[in-house]
Scaffold this motif. Structure first.
Motif, PDB file in Angstrom:
ATOM      1  N   GLN A 752      13.300   7.124   6.298  1.00  0.00           N
ATOM      2  CA  GLN A 752      12.868   6.372   5.754  1.00  0.00           C
ATOM      3  C   GLN A 752      12.264   6.227   5.529  1.00  0.00           C
ATOM      4  OE1 GLN A 752      13.516   3.047   8.315  1.00  0.00           O
ATOM      5  NE2 GLN A 752      15.006   4.065   8.917  1.00  0.00           N
ATOM      6  N   PHE A 753      11.269   7.545   4.662  1.00  0.00           N
ATOM      7  CA  PHE A 753      10.749   7.206   3.785  1.00  0.00           C
ATOM      8  C   PHE A 753      11.321   6.878   2.084  1.00  0.00           C
ATOM      9  CE2 PHE A 753      12.891  11.063   2.195  1.00  0.00           C
ATOM     10  CZ  PHE A 753      12.853  11.212   0.892  1.00  0.00           C
ATOM     11  N   TRP A 754      12.593   6.967   1.503  1.00  0.00           N
ATOM     12  CA  TRP A 754      12.562   5.821  -0.202  1.00  0.00           C
ATOM     13  C   TRP A 754      12.626   4.633   0.034  1.00  0.00           C
ATOM     14  CZ3 TRP A 754      16.880   2.615   1.038  1.00  0.00           C
ATOM     15  CH2 TRP A 754      17.980   2.862   2.088  1.00  0.00           C
ATOM     16  N   LYS A 755      12.769   3.857   1.760  1.00  0.00           N
ATOM     17  CA  LYS A 755      12.552   2.404   2.037  1.00  0.00           C
ATOM     18  C   LYS A 755      11.157   2.554   1.033  1.00  0.00           C
ATOM     19  CE  LYS A 755      16.274   2.272   5.058  1.00  0.00           C
ATOM     20  NZ  LYS A 755      15.968   1.200   6.507  1.00  0.00           N
ATOM     21  N   GLN A 756      10.035   3.292   1.566  1.00  0.00           N
ATOM     22  CA  GLN A 756       8.642   3.371   1.196  1.00  0.00           C
ATOM     23  C   GLN A 756       8.347   3.491  -0.377  1.00  0.00           C
ATOM     24  OE1 GLN A 756       7.643   5.246   5.014  1.00  0.00           O
ATOM     25  NE2 GLN A 756       8.002   3.555   6.447  1.00  0.00           N
ATOM     26  N   ILE A 757       8.961   4.150  -1.169  1.00  0.00           N
ATOM     27  CA  ILE A 757       8.498   4.465  -2.221  1.00  0.00           C
ATOM     28  C   ILE A 757       7.739   2.914  -3.190  1.00  0.00           C
ATOM     29  CG2 ILE A 757       9.638   5.336  -4.952  1.00  0.00           C
ATOM     30  CD1 ILE A 757       9.324   7.544  -2.316  1.00  0.00           C
ATOM     31  N   ALA A 758       7.368   3.195  -3.883  1.00  0.00           N
ATOM     32  CA  ALA A 758       6.655   1.629  -4.683  1.00  0.00           C
ATOM     33  C   ALA A 758       7.219   2.307  -6.091  1.00  0.00           C
ATOM     34  CB  ALA A 758       5.442   2.023  -4.632  1.00  0.00           C
ATOM     35  N   LEU A 759       8.142   1.184  -6.664  1.00  0.00           N
ATOM     36  CA  LEU A 759       8.477   1.398  -7.933  1.00  0.00           C
ATOM     37  C   LEU A 759       7.384   0.696  -8.739  1.00  0.00           C
ATOM     38  CD1 LEU A 759      12.114   1.185  -7.629  1.00  0.00           C
ATOM     39  CD2 LEU A 759      11.306   3.500  -7.661  1.00  0.00           C
ATOM     40  N   GLY A 760       7.620   1.066 -10.611  1.00  0.00           N
ATOM     41  CA  GLY A 760       6.784  -0.213 -10.957  1.00  0.00           C
ATOM     42  C   GLY A 760       7.047   0.514 -12.895  1.00  0.00           C
ATOM     43  N   THR A 761       7.021  -0.698 -13.518  1.00  0.00           N
ATOM     44  CA  THR A 761       7.787  -0.040 -15.050  1.00  0.00           C
ATOM     45  C   THR A 761       6.743  -1.245 -15.786  1.00  0.00           C
ATOM     46  OG1 THR A 761       8.878   0.105 -16.212  1.00  0.00           O
ATOM     47  CG2 THR A 761       9.742  -1.647 -15.162  1.00  0.00           C
ATOM     48  N   GLY A 762       6.910   0.154 -16.958  1.00  0.00           N
ATOM     49  CA  GLY A 762       5.840  -1.048 -18.309  1.00  0.00           C
ATOM     50  C   GLY A 762       5.618  -0.744 -19.984  1.00  0.00           C
ATOM     51  N   PHE A 763       4.865  -0.748 -20.257  1.00  0.00           N
ATOM     52  CA  PHE A 763       4.964  -0.420 -21.560  1.00  0.00           C
ATOM     53  C   PHE A 763       3.110   0.030 -22.482  1.00  0.00           C
ATOM     54  CE2 PHE A 763       3.608  -2.178 -26.116  1.00  0.00           C
ATOM     55  CZ  PHE A 763       4.268  -1.494 -26.840  1.00  0.00           C
ATOM     56  N   GLY A 764       3.628   0.667 -22.761  1.00  0.00           N
ATOM     57  CA  GLY A 764       2.202   1.143 -23.359  1.00  0.00           C
ATOM     58  C   GLY A 764       1.358   1.127 -24.777  1.00  0.00           C
ATOM     59  N   ILE A 765       0.642   1.179 -25.362  1.00  0.00           N
ATOM     60  CA  ILE A 765      -0.150   0.520 -26.545  1.00  0.00           C
ATOM     61  C   ILE A 765      -1.642   2.841 -26.846  1.00  0.00           C
ATOM     62  CG2 ILE A 765      -1.108   0.462 -28.206  1.00  0.00           C
ATOM     63  CD1 ILE A 765      -0.063  -1.847 -28.087  1.00  0.00           C
ATOM     64  N   ARG A 766      -1.093   3.395 -27.038  1.00  0.00           N
ATOM     65  CA  ARG A 766      -1.714   4.253 -27.976  1.00  0.00           C
ATOM     66  C   ARG A 766      -3.078   4.596 -29.245  1.00  0.00           C
ATOM     67  NH1 ARG A 766       1.375   7.317 -23.341  1.00  0.00           N
ATOM     68  NH2 ARG A 766       0.948   5.543 -22.307  1.00  0.00           N
ATOM     69  N   MET A 767      -3.922   4.790 -28.631  1.00  0.00           N
ATOM     70  CA  MET A 767      -4.422   5.154 -30.407  1.00  0.00           C
ATOM     71  C   MET A 767      -4.932   6.577 -30.231  1.00  0.00           C
ATOM     72  SD  MET A 767      -7.201   1.146 -29.951  1.00  0.00           S
ATOM     73  CE  MET A 767      -7.775   1.668 -32.120  1.00  0.00           C
ATOM     74  N   ASP A 768      -4.402   7.225 -31.608  1.00  0.00           N
ATOM     75  CA  ASP A 768      -3.881   8.700 -31.224  1.00  0.00           C
ATOM     76  C   ASP A 768      -5.502   9.056 -32.492  1.00  0.00           C
ATOM     77  OD1 ASP A 768      -3.849  10.749 -31.457  1.00  0.00           O
ATOM     78  OD2 ASP A 768      -2.088  11.667 -31.291  1.00  0.00           O
ATOM     79  N   PHE A 769      -6.632   9.069 -32.066  1.00  0.00           N
ATOM     80  CA  PHE A 769      -7.777   9.477 -33.343  1.00  0.00           C
ATOM     81  C   PHE A 769      -7.571  11.582 -33.388  1.00  0.00           C
ATOM     82  CE2 PHE A 769      -8.740   5.529 -31.467  1.00  0.00           C
ATOM     83  CZ  PHE A 769      -9.145   5.081 -31.984  1.00  0.00           C
ATOM     84  N   SER A 770      -6.769  11.967 -32.942  1.00  0.00           N
ATOM     85  CA  SER A 770      -6.608  13.384 -33.453  1.00  0.00           C
ATOM     86  C   SER A 770      -7.640  14.520 -31.548  1.00  0.00           C
ATOM     87  CB  SER A 770      -6.903  14.200 -34.252  1.00  0.00           C
ATOM     88  OG  SER A 770      -6.430  13.271 -35.254  1.00  0.00           O
TER      89      SER A 770
END
Length: 820
Positions: A752-770
């Motif tokens: 049953q566990f596979w029916k209880q998997i949460a899914l999400g997606t998105g987009f990210g912006i990162r500021m790389d200051f080294s």
């Protein structure tokens, strides 16, 4: 009510800015009439036989093109070129800032660079053993954009190596050899050099039957040179003394390789050098100013000979033992480049020296080297103050918790004059609710205070003096920690955790690292529980036991494998596995004592102690594409099994349970808001038209479990300058291993566990200051196991229901550093 920018407005603003720079912008209209913009290059490879790894060879050859196209944002827009074309004549204001920092001039098609690229590709093919190759090209121009196509024709397969002859080998009678080949091959090398060549022959890069290439010849030259220099031959240079004769007159496309080692022109033999005097300056400033060095310690060996001269100011800032135990340079030892590099690496790895230099000078004609070790100390003590602001992964802007923290740290890099690193950290943080009225919550959600003392000794100490791994190249560490962690969950409880740890940290190889802590002691104290919190605990006995005052007495071990090559964009893997065990030792001691006295074997000083086994693994694969953008896939698993006299009542301590959701894993869900399993947060009422919050509800303290499964994928790419982007998808959940009557939907069930998997997606912006990365991730849920089965896919009508129930379809996460 707070008037905030919605996600849709923010997205519209971003698209509008892109439109200003890109839409309707024809970058080629700014070019002179006789110029075209270089677009890209293609490689077409043709051969009369099957080339192994043909796609890999094509990818490598394209890198030899001297023309590199203008960079693209998101792989679509030449934004930096557009900025250049729009604002190149502006030097002030925002336009000037954009022009100076985020612009890029056009890459023009250049026939000279194309011809150079042809030569580069031909040379690269020859270097790989494709001696008979031909490279042609043609250009295709459309709308003032030029594509260069290279046509590579390989007529014959690479030659293969038949035999490799070292100087001590007998040469067969071969009529095709050059007249002087036998004489050259029989160069007079001393027996020691011949022995070095013979002893290391099995590690030769050249093998019978492999494709012949100049790359392998250079590799073999470097290998032989390193062996000689590690065995005393200080002056030996491969480029001067090693060359190869290649006999390609053999039938069937075979070659014989003859390795030649020449002698110096002014001598009949190469010199082998030994170490003479060793002078150590652990507080080196300027060798010419001898007045600064007032104390010279002559350190003798067991036979009474002076091995080192330890020259310092008085008093010395370092104990000489701390220096010598990292040094493999001794008087009368043969010179070794390996020992030289090892000593430099160790001195810098200690962290107490700003610079390290080892200089050799020849002593007359005696084949001796005086050695000068010059060490410049770094600043010994430092104090650092850091302020942090982040989001605690709430639902969009209105329900987010704003986190602010202040940390003060004190560092002494040389506490006992033996490079012992002492650190004191004091940190305090608040989690704030920016909309307390709307959410009917207090302004301050959490007060978090943490203090820790750490002593890092750069060697193994009692009880372990040596671990059965080759730690010669890496400095092992013995680490002791003592800390107190205080958490005040406003309106609920206070949680105090007192920690002590003692253990070892060392590397077995460049890729493998170990950490073993044989002593881990924690005491958990819960106080100031509010009536509301007690009522909540009373409804769940297992949760109540996880909050009991208790000892954690155990040990843990961590194994890390990482084959990443720094500053190289090549694929690599990362694996981390850990095992945490508590209660075994205490039980072994208390069990026999309880049989001869009235000692309670289940308690220490009147408090229970936890008994559990907890394991975690984290595997990541980093795949780099041709544009050096990485695609990361990650899988993580964890499980904790409590045990005791009554396994039914045994519970994993709250601080050892698993949680999920937030900026570090499932970014489409708020922190600690998922699981275990399909435990609901909402109940479906009024048919299937709306969702309302359950009158009982389950808050974040129920959202913990004994097992975690998580998977993530993320594609990272450059946007412009310090701005980076990412597309990601996350999946996972937590479960209970033991049945909880209060949360029956939280039990892990294989079917049953596979029916209880949460899914999400998105987009990210990162500021790389080294030195650090600031990360903004916008994510949306796709599958929510807290909803009733059949309504868990958050699309269409369900998305409207989801929002009407008080959720937000977009989650904003603000954090420091990459999630993985």
């Amino acid at each position: 009510m707070y008037k905030l920018i919605t996600y849709n407005k923010l997205l519209l603003l971003v698209l509008l800015l892109l439109a200003i720079v890109n839409v309707g912008c024809n970058n080629t209209k700014y070019l002179a009439a006789d110029k075209t913009l270089y677009k890209k290059s293609n490689i077409y490879l043709k051969a009369n036989y099957k080339i192994p790894n043909k796609s890999k060879l094509k990818s490598e050859l394209i890198t030899y093109s001297s023309l590199k196209p203008n960079t693209k944002m998101l792989g679509l827009f030449r934004t930096r070129l557009s900025i250049y074309n729009h604002f190149k004549d502006d030097s002030t204001g925002i336009k000037g800032i954009l022009s100076r920092n985020y612009s890029e001039p056009p890459v023009l098609t250049d026939s000279l660079l194309i011809n150079r690229s042809v030569k580069n590709i031909e040379r690269a093919l020859f270097d790989r053993g494709y001696f008979y190759n031909q490279v042609d090209f043609k250009t295709i121009t459309k709308n003032k954009k030029t594509t260069v196509e290279y046509f590579v024709s390989i007529e014959q397969a690479p030659y293969k190596i038949r035999d490799i002859y070292f100087p001590m080998d007998s040469i067969p009678d071969d009529p095709y050899l050059l007249p002087d080949s036998s004489d050259l091959h029989k160069v007079s090398l001393n027996n020691d050099m011949l022995a070095i060549l013979h002893d290391n022959r099995s590690k030769s890069i050249l093998k019978q039957g492999q494709d012949f290439s100049e790359q392998r010849l250079r590799g073999e030259m470097n290998r032989i040179t390193k062996n000689f220099r590690n065995r005393g031959y200080f002056d030996f240079s491969g480029s001067r003394y090693i060359h190869f004769d290649i006999d390609s007159t053999i039938d069937d496309r075979l070659v014989d390789v003859y390795i030649r080692v020449k002698t110096p022109s002014d001598s009949t033999q190469h010199k082998k050098y030994n170490i003479n005097n060793v002078y150590i300056y652990p507080d080196y400033v300027n060798l010419a100013d001898s007045s600064k060095f007032t104390d010279t310690l002559k350190i003798e060996t067991a036979d009474g000979n002076i091995d080192w001269y330890y020259i310092t100011p008085n008093p010395s800032p370092f104990k000489y033992q701390a220096i010598l135990e990292k040094l493999r340079i001794h008087k009368n030892w043969s010179y070794s480049e390996y020992d030289y590099r090892l000593a430099l690496k160790h001195f810098l790895e200690l962290g107490v020296f700003k610079y390290a230099n080892i200089r050799y000078t020849k002593v007359d004609e005696q084949a001796l080297l005086d050695t000068y070790i010059q060490l410049t100390p770094a600043q010994r003590k430092s104090i650092a103050l850091e302020i942090e602001l982040n989001s605690i992964s709430g639902s969009t802007f209105q329900n987010s918790l704003l986190g602010t923290a202040l940390s003060l740290s004190y560092l002494d890099k040389n506490l006992f004059r033996g490079a012992e690193r002492f650190t004191f950290n004091l940190a305090g943080g608040l989690e704030l609710n920016p909309n307390p009225i709307r959410t009917n919550s207090p302004l301050i959600n959490t007060v978090d205070l943490n203090t820790e003392f750490t002593l890092d000794i750069p060697r193994f100490i009692f009880p372990i003096k040596r671990i059965r791994y080759n730690t010669q190249f890496y400095i092992p560490h013995t680490i002791t920690r003592l800390g107190i962690h205080y958490i005040n969950r406003v309106g609920l409880y206070n949680l105090n955790t007192y920690n002590f740890g003692f253990g070892y940290d060392w590397r077995a190889t460049e890729k493998v690292k170990h950490a073993f802590n044989p002593i881990i002691i924690s005491f958990i104290d819960v106080s100031n529980e509010t009536p509301a919190f007690r009522r909540q605990l009373a409804t769940n006995p297992l949760l109540q036991r996880s909050f009991e005052e208790q000892f954690i007495l155990g040990a843990n071990y961590t194994f890390i494998y990482n084959n990443q090559q720094l500053n190289k964009y090549v694929n690599f893997n990362y694996f981390r596995g850990s095992l945490d065990v508590s209660g075994n030792t205490a039980n072994l001691v208390l069990l026999p004592l309880s049989q001869i006295s009235n000692i309670n074997r289940d308690k220490i000083f009147g408090f229970p102690y936890s008994r559990y086994v907890r394991a975690e693994i984290d595997f990541r694969h980093y795949h780099y594409f041709r544009n050096n953008n990485p695609f990361i896939s990650r899988f993580a698993f964890g499980a904790g099994i409590p045990y005791g006299n009554s396994n039914e009542s045994a519970v994993l301590p709250f601080v050892k349970q698993f949680f999920i959701g937030g900026p570090g894993n499932l970014r489409a869900f708020t922190i600690r808001s998922l699981g275990p399993g399909a435990v609901p947060y909402y109940t479906l009422e009024q048919g299937e038209t709306s969702l309302e919050v359950d009158s009982i509800g389950f808050n974040e303290f129920d959202r913990s479990g004994e097992m975690k499964i998580e998977a993530n994928i993320e594609y990272r790419f450059n946007i412009s300058g310090l701005f980076k982007g990412a597309l990601f998808a996350d999946a996972g959940n937590i479960w209970n291993i033991k049945d909880d009557p209060n949360r029956p939907d939280g039990l892990f069930k294989p079917g049953q566990f596979w029916k209880q998997i949460a899914l999400g997606t998105g987009f990210g912006i990162r500021m790389d200051f080294s030195y650090f990365v600031m990360r903004f991730d916008l994510a949306t849920p796709i599958h929510d196991p807290r909803l009733p089965e059949g309504n868990r896919w958050v699309f269409g009508r369900n998305r409207t229901i989801y929002r009407n129930a008080g959720n937000r379809n977009i989650i904003l996460n603000l954090a420091i550093g990459y999630p993985f």
